[in-house]
Design a protein around this motif. Structure first.
Motif, mmCIF file in Angstrom:
data_model
loop_
_atom_site.group_PDB
_atom_site.id
_atom_site.type_symbol
_atom_site.label_atom_id
_atom_site.label_comp_id
_atom_site.label_asym_id
_atom_site.label_seq_id
_atom_site.Cartn_x
_atom_site.Cartn_y
_atom_site.Cartn_z
ATOM 1 N N ILE A 28 -6.689 -19.738 7.055
ATOM 2 C CA ILE A 28 -7.787 -19.335 6.172
ATOM 3 C C ILE A 28 -9.107 -19.962 6.618
ATOM 4 C CG2 ILE A 28 -8.651 -19.550 3.789
ATOM 5 C CD1 ILE A 28 -5.547 -19.805 3.041
ATOM 6 N N MET A 29 -10.209 -19.218 6.546
ATOM 7 C CA MET A 29 -11.528 -19.815 6.736
ATOM 8 C C MET A 29 -12.571 -19.046 5.933
ATOM 9 S SD MET A 29 -12.487 -18.771 10.666
ATOM 10 C CE MET A 29 -14.257 -18.570 10.645
ATOM 11 N N GLY A 30 -13.673 -19.780 5.584
ATOM 12 C CA GLY A 30 -14.756 -19.088 4.927
ATOM 13 C C GLY A 30 -15.659 -20.009 4.133
ATOM 14 N N ALA A 31 -16.678 -19.400 3.538
ATOM 15 C CA ALA A 31 -17.665 -20.133 2.755
ATOM 16 C C ALA A 31 -17.137 -20.380 1.348
ATOM 17 C CB ALA A 31 -18.967 -19.335 2.693
ATOM 18 N N ASP A 32 -17.482 -21.536 0.799
ATOM 19 C CA ASP A 32 -17.079 -21.893 -0.562
ATOM 20 C C ASP A 32 -18.308 -22.309 -1.378
ATOM 21 O OD1 ASP A 32 -15.380 -24.654 -2.153
ATOM 22 O OD2 ASP A 32 -15.613 -22.588 -2.843
ATOM 23 N N PRO A 33 -19.076 -21.334 -1.876
ATOM 24 C CA PRO A 33 -20.222 -21.658 -2.739
ATOM 25 C C PRO A 33 -19.683 -22.016 -4.121
ATOM 26 C CG PRO A 33 -20.021 -19.279 -2.478
ATOM 27 C CD PRO A 33 -18.931 -19.892 -1.638
ATOM 28 N N PHE A 34 -19.262 -23.258 -4.280
ATOM 29 C CA PHE A 34 -18.410 -23.611 -5.412
ATOM 30 C C PHE A 34 -19.125 -23.701 -6.748
ATOM 31 C CE2 PHE A 34 -19.248 -28.226 -5.553
ATOM 32 C CZ PHE A 34 -19.616 -28.520 -4.253
ATOM 33 N N LEU A 35 -20.446 -23.522 -6.764
ATOM 34 C CA LEU A 35 -21.122 -23.418 -8.053
ATOM 35 C C LEU A 35 -20.917 -22.034 -8.656
ATOM 36 C CD1 LEU A 35 -24.413 -25.409 -7.410
ATOM 37 C CD2 LEU A 35 -22.238 -26.195 -8.376
ATOM 38 N N ARG A 94 -15.166 -17.166 -5.591
ATOM 39 C CA ARG A 94 -15.674 -16.895 -4.241
ATOM 40 C C ARG A 94 -14.487 -16.595 -3.327
ATOM 41 N NH1 ARG A 94 -15.551 -21.737 -7.413
ATOM 42 N NH2 ARG A 94 -14.776 -23.418 -6.047
ATOM 43 N N ASP A 95 -14.689 -15.685 -2.371
ATOM 44 C CA ASP A 95 -13.610 -15.203 -1.509
ATOM 45 C C ASP A 95 -13.719 -15.757 -0.090
ATOM 46 O OD1 ASP A 95 -13.460 -11.763 -2.808
ATOM 47 O OD2 ASP A 95 -12.713 -13.656 -3.603
ATOM 48 N N LEU A 96 -12.559 -16.147 0.479
ATOM 49 C CA LEU A 96 -12.462 -16.572 1.868
ATOM 50 C C LEU A 96 -11.505 -15.618 2.579
ATOM 51 C CD1 LEU A 96 -13.049 -19.239 0.026
ATOM 52 C CD2 LEU A 96 -12.539 -20.466 2.133
ATOM 53 N N SER A 97 -11.500 -15.659 3.916
ATOM 54 C CA SER A 97 -10.655 -14.748 4.690
ATOM 55 C C SER A 97 -9.345 -15.403 5.098
ATOM 56 C CB SER A 97 -11.373 -14.320 5.979
ATOM 57 O OG SER A 97 -12.452 -13.473 5.703
ATOM 58 N N ILE A 98 -8.239 -14.656 4.889
ATOM 59 C CA ILE A 98 -6.961 -15.015 5.499
ATOM 60 C C ILE A 98 -6.967 -14.328 6.854
ATOM 61 C CG2 ILE A 98 -4.461 -14.683 5.404
ATOM 62 C CD1 ILE A 98 -4.810 -14.774 2.279
ATOM 63 N N VAL A 99 -6.982 -15.126 7.930
ATOM 64 C CA VAL A 99 -7.238 -14.600 9.279
ATOM 65 C C VAL A 99 -5.972 -14.442 10.119
ATOM 66 C CG1 VAL A 99 -9.619 -15.423 9.297
ATOM 67 C CG2 VAL A 99 -7.781 -16.905 10.156
ATOM 68 N N GLY A 100 -4.856 -14.972 9.617
ATOM 69 C CA GLY A 100 -3.602 -14.855 10.370
ATOM 70 C C GLY A 100 -2.491 -15.593 9.662
ATOM 71 N N GLY A 101 -1.259 -15.395 10.148
ATOM 72 C CA GLY A 101 -0.122 -16.087 9.572
ATOM 73 C C GLY A 101 1.038 -16.119 10.548
ATOM 74 N N THR A 102 2.001 -17.012 10.263
ATOM 75 C CA THR A 102 3.152 -17.194 11.158
ATOM 76 C C THR A 102 4.429 -17.307 10.332
ATOM 77 O OG1 THR A 102 3.135 -19.622 11.136
ATOM 78 C CG2 THR A 102 1.645 -18.541 12.696
#
Lengths: 163, 163, 163
Positions: free
Chosen positions: C107-114, C118-126
């Motif tokens: 997972i990676m992405g921006a977290d504007p936690f105020l 907010r949505d982040l990307s799931i970019v892969g899995g194993t």
């Protein structure tokens, strides 16, 4: 097999390469030979390097010898991330610039390196590896304390858009 | 073209945007204007900033002027990662919050910035860019020593799930 | 819906899990309870921790209680990246090693936690999450100063290749 455009067969990658990754950590005096540097020291929290972060530009070779010609370079970073034992995390790019391949493969994932093998995600690619996705399996091939380690990286692409 | 659900044509992205990225590195006194900060200093290993890491919140504009309205922000980090010349690596998010777009685009890859152009991977997206994938091509547009640089980012999406 | 192999419906993930993420930042003395460590201090640029970077190995639980059994671990890093208010960025792996799941989600992405969500990307899995992609929605569930925070993570997979 929902939400997928097709079946992906884990034992049938569209492309596969096995390469060796060599990391020689700078110890303050071996600048000529070192390939990576510590950018953040480990935390005082415990004795397994938790928090130590390293940036690297490591050679990738076709056989396991450190001084074999590099067919690609691995550029990125790793850090240790466990309190009670050794464990790591990687994000990096395999950069190819040879007669065989020109392009990059982008990778991230957990590296629980006390396990015999562990899988990371290939999240994208460029050039000859345009838009690729896949799995890299890490296996520790050599470990010399703080000085040198070598990983066997089994690179399996499951989305291939260039011949 | 195996393991792919369809053909992707490199010259036919489903969406394309060209934006300019502006990075003003904090020098200790220019807090009002700076957009990025050094979080790890370069290694003593050589003279090309190997290991220096920067966190940024940089404006993205439609033309090349620093003071044009920002249509998005680039939030993430980069670091220098070569012993014998300048070279970098990036992971960041383009955050859009305007009347035109609401959503994010996530990007990572190598930035060999001495090359005229170089490609990074768009690895995912959210909101109006839900589940996107693609390629960003970087081109250096301006470079003022340690103080300021501007990149032209050619953003090409090849998977588009929202109109 | 161009360049896509199929339609993805945002309200129809192929798999969905809601888990709670618990971060207890090491304060120098609470090694037994802490789950994360600061590896780079914030910049002097302003008062919102801009540049502070944390490496974590945080438990993921099915309910919101910190001491519930961990069904997975979140291993990675976050940093604060805004001058004039709080804002963060994450890259990490969810590591599953239970009777229910063995595998990882990256997972990676921006977290504007105020913001509320907010949505982040799931970019892969194993492993059991082989080649997955998707979206994680973050929601702050608890925030105790510098000491502890809990996130509700709504994990939605839109590409599923294993049953």
């Amino acid at each position: 097999l929902t939400g997928a455009r097709t079946t992906l067969k884990e034992n049938e990658p569209c492309k596969r390469m096995v390469l060796y990754y060599h990391d020689v950590l700078f110890n303050g005096t071996d600048a000529a030979n070192a390939t990576s540097v510590i950018i953040a020291n480990h935390s005082a929290i415990s004795n397994f390097e938790f928090g130590m972060m390293v940036v690297f530009d490591d050679p990738m070779t076709e056989d396991s010898r450190l001084l074999s010609p590099a067919v690609a370079r691995a550029q990125g970073f790793y850090f240790y991330d466990k309190k009670d034992n050794y464990n790591a995390w990687f994000a990096y790019t395999l950069v190819f610039n040879s007669s065989e391949y020109k392009g990059t493969i982008n990778i991230m994932g957990a590296d629980p390196f006390l396990e015999k093998t562990r899988d990371l995600s290939i999240v994208g690619g460029t050039g000859d590896f345009f838009m690729t996705r896949g799995i890299v399996t890490f296996q520790t091939d050599e470990l010399q304390g703080d000085f040198y380690f070598r990983l066997k990286m089994d690179i399996k692409l499951y989305e291939c858009y260039k011949k």
